[in-house]
Design a protein around this motif. Structure first.
Motif, PDB file in Angstrom:
ATOM      1  N   VAL A   3     -36.768   3.188  -8.048  1.00  0.00           N
ATOM      2  CA  VAL A   3     -36.192   2.415  -9.144  1.00  0.00           C
ATOM      3  C   VAL A   3     -34.698   2.687  -9.239  1.00  0.00           C
ATOM      4  O   VAL A   3     -34.275   3.847  -9.278  1.00  0.00           O
ATOM      5  N   ALA A   4     -33.907   1.604  -9.293  1.00  0.00           N
ATOM      6  CA  ALA A   4     -32.465   1.711  -9.532  1.00  0.00           C
ATOM      7  C   ALA A   4     -32.141   0.985 -10.828  1.00  0.00           C
ATOM      8  O   ALA A   4     -32.620  -0.136 -11.051  1.00  0.00           O
ATOM      9  N   VAL A   5     -31.339   1.614 -11.659  1.00  0.00           N
ATOM     10  CA  VAL A   5     -30.898   1.017 -12.919  1.00  0.00           C
ATOM     11  C   VAL A   5     -29.380   0.899 -12.858  1.00  0.00           C
ATOM     12  O   VAL A   5     -28.686   1.901 -12.631  1.00  0.00           O
ATOM     13  N   LEU A   6     -28.881  -0.326 -13.048  1.00  0.00           N
ATOM     14  CA  LEU A   6     -27.441  -0.586 -13.014  1.00  0.00           C
ATOM     15  C   LEU A   6     -26.961  -1.051 -14.370  1.00  0.00           C
ATOM     16  O   LEU A   6     -27.699  -1.708 -15.110  1.00  0.00           O
ATOM     17  N   ASP A   7     -25.702  -0.754 -14.687  1.00  0.00           N
ATOM     18  CA  ASP A   7     -25.124  -1.307 -15.910  1.00  0.00           C
ATOM     19  C   ASP A   7     -24.682  -2.745 -15.645  1.00  0.00           C
ATOM     20  O   ASP A   7     -24.825  -3.257 -14.528  1.00  0.00           O
ATOM     21  N   ALA A   8     -24.143  -3.401 -16.649  1.00  0.00           N
ATOM     22  CA  ALA A   8     -23.791  -4.820 -16.542  1.00  0.00           C
ATOM     23  C   ALA A   8     -22.681  -5.086 -15.522  1.00  0.00           C
ATOM     24  O   ALA A   8     -22.517  -6.220 -15.069  1.00  0.00           O
ATOM     25  N   ASP A   9     -21.941  -4.064 -15.132  1.00  0.00           N
ATOM     26  CA  ASP A   9     -20.887  -4.220 -14.131  1.00  0.00           C
ATOM     27  C   ASP A   9     -21.348  -3.828 -12.724  1.00  0.00           C
ATOM     28  O   ASP A   9     -20.536  -3.785 -11.795  1.00  0.00           O
ATOM     29  N   GLY A  10     -22.634  -3.528 -12.568  1.00  0.00           N
ATOM     30  CA  GLY A  10     -23.170  -3.205 -11.253  1.00  0.00           C
ATOM     31  C   GLY A  10     -23.033  -1.758 -10.841  1.00  0.00           C
ATOM     32  O   GLY A  10     -23.225  -1.427  -9.672  1.00  0.00           O
ATOM     33  N   HIS A  11     -22.724  -0.881 -11.785  1.00  0.00           N
ATOM     34  CA  HIS A  11     -22.610   0.548 -11.476  1.00  0.00           C
ATOM     35  C   HIS A  11     -23.953   1.228 -11.689  1.00  0.00           C
ATOM     36  O   HIS A  11     -24.651   0.959 -12.661  1.00  0.00           O
ATOM     37  N   LEU A  12     -24.290   2.140 -10.802  1.00  0.00           N
ATOM     38  CA  LEU A  12     -25.553   2.853 -10.883  1.00  0.00           C
ATOM     39  C   LEU A  12     -25.582   3.776 -12.101  1.00  0.00           C
ATOM     40  O   LEU A  12     -24.666   4.577 -12.310  1.00  0.00           O
ATOM     41  N   ILE A  13     -26.630   3.636 -12.891  1.00  0.00           N
ATOM     42  CA  ILE A  13     -26.863   4.526 -14.032  1.00  0.00           C
ATOM     43  C   ILE A  13     -27.881   5.588 -13.658  1.00  0.00           C
ATOM     44  O   ILE A  13     -27.717   6.764 -13.964  1.00  0.00           O
ATOM     45  N   ASP A  27     -31.239   1.678  -1.134  1.00  0.00           N
ATOM     46  CA  ASP A  27     -30.481   0.462  -0.841  1.00  0.00           C
ATOM     47  C   ASP A  27     -31.244  -0.793  -1.233  1.00  0.00           C
ATOM     48  O   ASP A  27     -30.652  -1.758  -1.727  1.00  0.00           O
ATOM     49  N   ILE A  28     -32.559  -0.796  -1.025  1.00  0.00           N
ATOM     50  CA  ILE A  28     -33.360  -1.971  -1.371  1.00  0.00           C
ATOM     51  C   ILE A  28     -33.415  -2.151  -2.889  1.00  0.00           C
ATOM     52  O   ILE A  28     -33.173  -3.253  -3.401  1.00  0.00           O
ATOM     53  N   ALA A  29     -33.736  -1.095  -3.628  1.00  0.00           N
ATOM     54  CA  ALA A  29     -33.806  -1.190  -5.093  1.00  0.00           C
ATOM     55  C   ALA A  29     -32.448  -1.564  -5.678  1.00  0.00           C
ATOM     56  O   ALA A  29     -32.345  -2.442  -6.544  1.00  0.00           O
ATOM     57  N   PHE A  30     -31.394  -0.919  -5.192  1.00  0.00           N
ATOM     58  CA  PHE A  30     -30.043  -1.233  -5.660  1.00  0.00           C
ATOM     59  C   PHE A  30     -29.709  -2.695  -5.363  1.00  0.00           C
ATOM     60  O   PHE A  30     -29.178  -3.406  -6.218  1.00  0.00           O
ATOM     61  N   GLY A  89     -33.851  -2.674 -10.441  1.00  0.00           N
ATOM     62  CA  GLY A  89     -34.409  -3.073  -9.161  1.00  0.00           C
ATOM     63  C   GLY A  89     -35.477  -2.083  -8.749  1.00  0.00           C
ATOM     64  O   GLY A  89     -35.272  -0.873  -8.867  1.00  0.00           O
ATOM     65  N   ILE A  90     -36.613  -2.607  -8.302  1.00  0.00           N
ATOM     66  CA  ILE A  90     -37.729  -1.750  -7.910  1.00  0.00           C
ATOM     67  C   ILE A  90     -38.235  -2.171  -6.541  1.00  0.00           C
ATOM     68  O   ILE A  90     -38.294  -3.363  -6.228  1.00  0.00           O
ATOM     69  N   THR A  91     -38.604  -1.184  -5.734  1.00  0.00           N
ATOM     70  CA  THR A  91     -39.193  -1.428  -4.430  1.00  0.00           C
ATOM     71  C   THR A  91     -40.260  -0.381  -4.153  1.00  0.00           C
ATOM     72  O   THR A  91     -40.252   0.686  -4.749  1.00  0.00           O
ATOM     73  N   GLY A  92     -41.163  -0.737  -3.258  1.00  0.00           N
ATOM     74  CA  GLY A  92     -42.198   0.214  -2.873  1.00  0.00           C
ATOM     75  C   GLY A  92     -43.563  -0.416  -2.714  1.00  0.00           C
ATOM     76  O   GLY A  92     -44.475   0.188  -2.167  1.00  0.00           O
ATOM     77  N   ASP A  93     -43.717  -1.641  -3.197  1.00  0.00           N
ATOM     78  CA  ASP A  93     -44.974  -2.368  -3.076  1.00  0.00           C
ATOM     79  C   ASP A  93     -44.612  -3.768  -2.609  1.00  0.00           C
ATOM     80  O   ASP A  93     -43.515  -3.977  -2.101  1.00  0.00           O
TER      81      ASP A  93
END
Length: 116
Positions: A3-13, A27-30, A89-93
């Motif tokens: 799981v990747a969580v980004l703020d509204a400007d696309g920065h990783l939280i 890379d996929i989740a992001f 963004g989530i990946t794995g399934d």
């Protein structure tokens, strides 16, 4: 799952992955979350656009430095008033299951998922 969580400007939280998940999961989740932010729709919209207008999605990927992953699993996150907070963004399934998990996670913390 990853799981990747980004703020509204696309920065990783935040980012978290299950033990044993492959090295590309970040890379996929992001890319799913980043793509959603880039176009203002969930990444399911990008998936559809990549079939209907592949040149458009290829162009987006080119100008973003290859950061967009145009498959379901990336959703926009808004507050109760509709303000954009970021994306998950989530990946794995399967991509459909990734999207379902993203939606459930966002709703579980009391936020709103923007429809694709």
């Amino acid at each position: 799952m990853s799981v990747a969580v980004l703020d509204a400007d696309g920065h990783l939280i935040a980012f978290q992955k299950q033990d044993g998940a492959s090295m590309l999961r970040f890379d996929i989740a992001f890319g799913k979350a980043y793509g959603a932010l880039a176009v203002g729709f969930g990444s399911r919209w990008l998936d559809k656009a990549s079939a209907e207008r592949p040149h458009f999605v290829a162009g987006l990927n080119a100008v973003s430095g290859g950061r967009i992953v145009p498959v379901p699993g990336g959703v926009l996150v808004r507050d109760a008033n509709g303000a954009l907070l970021g994306a998950v963004g989530i990946t794995g399934d399967t991509s459909d299951n990734d999207e379902a998990v993203a939606i459930a996670a966002v709703e579980a913390v009391g936020l709103v998922v923007q429809p694709s």
